[in-house]
Design a protein around this motif. Structure first.
Motif, PDB file in Angstrom:
ATOM      1  N   LYS A 287       8.336   2.764 -11.147  1.00  0.00           N
ATOM      2  CA  LYS A 287       8.948   4.062 -10.842  1.00  0.00           C
ATOM      3  C   LYS A 287       9.746   3.981  -9.547  1.00  0.00           C
ATOM      4  N   VAL A 288       9.170   3.275  -8.571  1.00  0.00           N
ATOM      5  CA  VAL A 288       9.859   3.118  -7.293  1.00  0.00           C
ATOM      6  C   VAL A 288      11.158   2.363  -7.510  1.00  0.00           C
ATOM      7  N   LYS A 289      11.070   1.302  -8.308  1.00  0.00           N
ATOM      8  CA  LYS A 289      12.265   0.496  -8.544  1.00  0.00           C
ATOM      9  C   LYS A 289      13.345   1.328  -9.226  1.00  0.00           C
ATOM     10  N   ALA A 290      12.966   2.136 -10.207  1.00  0.00           N
ATOM     11  CA  ALA A 290      13.956   2.972 -10.904  1.00  0.00           C
ATOM     12  C   ALA A 290      14.557   4.003  -9.943  1.00  0.00           C
ATOM     13  N   TRP A 291      13.703   4.567  -9.091  1.00  0.00           N
ATOM     14  CA  TRP A 291      14.193   5.534  -8.093  1.00  0.00           C
ATOM     15  C   TRP A 291      15.208   4.879  -7.160  1.00  0.00           C
TER      16      TRP A 291
ATOM     17  N   GLY B 223       0.825  -1.214   0.000  1.00  0.00           N
ATOM     18  CA  GLY B 223       0.000   0.000   0.000  1.00  0.00           C
ATOM     19  C   GLY B 223       0.856   1.259   0.000  1.00  0.00           C
ATOM     20  N   VAL B 224       1.877   1.246   0.828  1.00  0.00           N
ATOM     21  CA  VAL B 224       2.763   2.418   0.913  1.00  0.00           C
ATOM     22  C   VAL B 224       3.469   2.644  -0.423  1.00  0.00           C
ATOM     23  N   LEU B 225       3.970   1.566  -1.028  1.00  0.00           N
ATOM     24  CA  LEU B 225       4.701   1.717  -2.295  1.00  0.00           C
ATOM     25  C   LEU B 225       3.785   2.204  -3.405  1.00  0.00           C
ATOM     26  N   GLY B 226       2.493   1.883  -3.299  1.00  0.00           N
ATOM     27  CA  GLY B 226       1.539   2.426  -4.272  1.00  0.00           C
ATOM     28  C   GLY B 226       1.498   3.947  -4.202  1.00  0.00           C
TER      29      GLY B 226
ATOM     30  N   MET C 291      16.384  -5.369   0.525  1.00  0.00           N
ATOM     31  CA  MET C 291      16.762  -5.991  -0.750  1.00  0.00           C
ATOM     32  C   MET C 291      17.544  -7.289  -0.544  1.00  0.00           C
ATOM     33  N   ALA C 292      18.019  -7.521   0.663  1.00  0.00           N
ATOM     34  CA  ALA C 292      18.698  -8.783   0.958  1.00  0.00           C
ATOM     35  C   ALA C 292      17.734  -9.849   1.472  1.00  0.00           C
ATOM     36  N   THR C 293      16.453  -9.510   1.642  1.00  0.00           N
ATOM     37  CA  THR C 293      15.454 -10.514   2.060  1.00  0.00           C
ATOM     38  C   THR C 293      14.894 -11.190   0.797  1.00  0.00           C
ATOM     39  N   PRO C 294      14.132 -12.280   0.978  1.00  0.00           N
ATOM     40  CA  PRO C 294      13.542 -12.936  -0.192  1.00  0.00           C
ATOM     41  C   PRO C 294      12.452 -12.118  -0.881  1.00  0.00           C
ATOM     42  N   TYR C 295      12.133 -10.932  -0.356  1.00  0.00           N
ATOM     43  CA  TYR C 295      10.967 -10.197  -0.862  1.00  0.00           C
ATOM     44  C   TYR C 295      11.341  -8.969  -1.687  1.00  0.00           C
ATOM     45  N   ALA C 296      12.600  -8.881  -2.049  1.00  0.00           N
ATOM     46  CA  ALA C 296      13.070  -7.739  -2.843  1.00  0.00           C
ATOM     47  C   ALA C 296      12.235  -7.548  -4.112  1.00  0.00           C
TER      48      ALA C 296
END
Lengths: 199, 315
Positions: free
Chosen positions: B290-294, B242-245, B277-282
């Motif tokens: 957009k978030v990923k590019a940021w 939800g937050v990442l949305g 990013m080091a967890t299995p949920y990256a």
């Protein structure tokens, strides 16, 4: 100038946090029903949320109106703003939720959660006690600042719970609360909180 | 006022030729091995976990690849090179100002927050370890610096500070230039208030959703041998989605969170996201382009790369 709109539920401590600073600045504002994130503030074209960001915006934009809540430069002010956010708030907020808000919604306080957070808050308030005992009348020194103001809403609600003794038992914390809680702007803020009538 | 887009160190490499250096001061490696702490959990009650962590860190800082199986032995002596290792600064030199001190360990997320700001402004600093295993965080000397007994603490001449965001702001204000105003305080209140908003959002929305995943997947299993509580992970991931949305919608409108160039608001997201990013949920970030590019843009920053060198990714 159109009155500032503060979007939120008037009972929310985070809304009250922002109302306290708006009143301190003597600003005209209205609390309106929320959209999305609460509280949110609309001042002309500017829309902000997060009560601490809102408060800093108000204190900065209206710096010369009413008391100056962000005298600069002040590393001490910045430090105690963070202490409220990252030490005081995480301990007091669940306490207030369990002891005040949950019962209002029909639930019963969870004793284990209450005990844990009361213990955490006690340790935090010990640090405040030591700090205020060192000749600091207010958190950032001799003058009332945003660091003090950001504590008002949750301290006020804490004193309505059985855990009020956490403040009352610490003389310097109590003295500080006694001084900041009688500021006219705060009394005006409290008078406007629409508490439900007691059962 | 438009800000230059600083996307690589080339923007600053034309200034002073001398590199400024920071040093980890020498510590007593005979007794306890390793000093690090997460912001809320004391890692090192468990010596065995400490040794594993320490060995991984040894290999990481020295630039080797970690072995496929964890090493069975760690020698305290291997720490000496780490402690003496200097961390290179960019050529943007601030040698006219004496070095500031940061007390803590570079693996700690809140210490990393401060180090990142120091690296971004090119300040000279000294990193002074605080020995949690020996209880140094509770010692009178450290409590005088940080009354909550936490890290980081910070010292610049006579001034002593605690709380990582307050320290970071002090640094960003002290070393501010016309080209480098990560708080936007010289740009007017509309810009600086956006930095404040997204700094608060990180602290009050992003971090509470993301951090339980890091604690459950990395910190508790490695440090306590505890099993991951999948319910907590799943609930946190839902909340984080939800937050990442909200972030995705924000980043549709501007390149960075508080505007079109990087600010303190973006930098605050680095420490915990790095460990997430080091967890299995990256791969959650793949749902939000957009978030990923940021995030990838942040990771590419030279200052971020320098801070990452002292933060392990394998556990």
């Amino acid at each position: 100038m159109a009155p500032i709109k503060l979007y939120g539920m008037a009972l929310s401590p985070n809304v009250i946090r922002a109302a306290a600073v708006l009143n301190e600045k003597g600003l005209d504002f209205e609390i309106v029903p929320p959209f999305g994130q609460v509280p949110a503030l609309q001042d002309g074209d500017e829309v902000l949320y997060e009560s601490r960001a809102i408060n800093r915006y108000i204190a900065t934009k209206y710096k010369s109106q009413g008391p100056d809540l962000v005298p600069t430069p002040s590393a001490k002010l910045e430090t105690w703003l963070e202490v409220e956010s990252h030490h005081f708030y995480p301990a007091v907020s669940p306490l207030v939720f369990q002891l005040l808000i949950k019962p209002m919604l029909g639930g019963a306080p969870d004793a284990a959660v209450v005990d844990k957070h009361a213990a955490d808050l006690a340790k935090v308030l010990d640090v405040y006690e030591a700090h205020l005992a060192k000749g600091n009348k207010y958190l950032a020194g001799d003058a009332y600042t945003l660091a003090d103001a950001n504590h008002l809403s949750y301290l006020f609600l804490l004193t309505k719970t059985p855990k009020a003794e956490l403040v009352a038992s610490r003389p310097h914390v109590k003295a500080w609360w006694d001084v900041i809680s009688v500021r006219p702007a705060w009394l005006k803020t409290v008078a406007a909180i629409p508490f439900p009538p007691s059962a | 006022m438009a800000y230059p887009r600083v996307t690589s160190s080339s923007a600053r490499s034309s200034s002073s030729a001398s590199a400024t250096r920071s040093r980890l001061t020498k510590v007593d490696v005979d007794s306890t091995i390793f000093r690090a702490v997460s912001p809320e959990v004391l890692f090192f009650h468990y010596p065995w976990a400490t040794r594993v962590w320490c060995s991984l860190l040894t290999l990481r800082i020295n630039g080797d690849q970690p072995p496929k199986h964890p090493p069975t032995q760690t020698t305290e002596q291997s720490l000496a090179p780490i402690i003496a290792t200097s961390v290179e600064h960019p050529s943007h030199s601030r040698t006219n100002m004496s070095p500031v001190k940061v007390f803590g360990h570079p693996m700690s997320t809140n210490v990393a927050r401060v180090l990142l700001c120091l690296e971004e402004v090119g300040a000279e600093y000294e990193l002074v370890p605080v020995d949690f295993l020996a209880g140094e965080h509770s010692s009178p000397q450290h409590v005088q610096r940080n009354p909550f007994g936490k890290i980081p603490a910070f010292q610049d001449g006579e001034l002593v500070l605690f709380e990582s965001r307050a320290i970071a702001k002090y640094i960003l204000r002290k070393y501010k230039t016309a080209d480098l105003d990560l708080l936007r305080e010289s740009s007017g209140i509309e810009e600086s208030s956006m930095v404040d908003v997204w700094t608060e959002v990180e602290a009050q929305q992003y971090y509470p959703a993301m951090s339980p995943v890091v604690f459950e997947c990395i910190i508790f299993p490695v440090m306590r041998g505890a099993a991951t509580n999948q319910t907590v992970v799943d609930e946190s991931l839902d909340r984080l989605r939800g937050v990442l949305g909200v972030y995705e919608a924000r980043l549709e409108k501007s390149r960075y969170l508080a505007g079109d160039s990087v600010s303190f608001a973006d930098l605050n997201h680095f420490p915990f996201t790095f460990y997430f990013m080091a967890t299995p949920y990256a791969s959650l970030f793949d749902e939000f382009p957009k978030v990923k590019a940021w995030w990838e843009g942040l990771m590419a920053r030279p200052a971020v790369q320098r801070v990452c060198k002292n933060m392990p990714t394998e556990f």
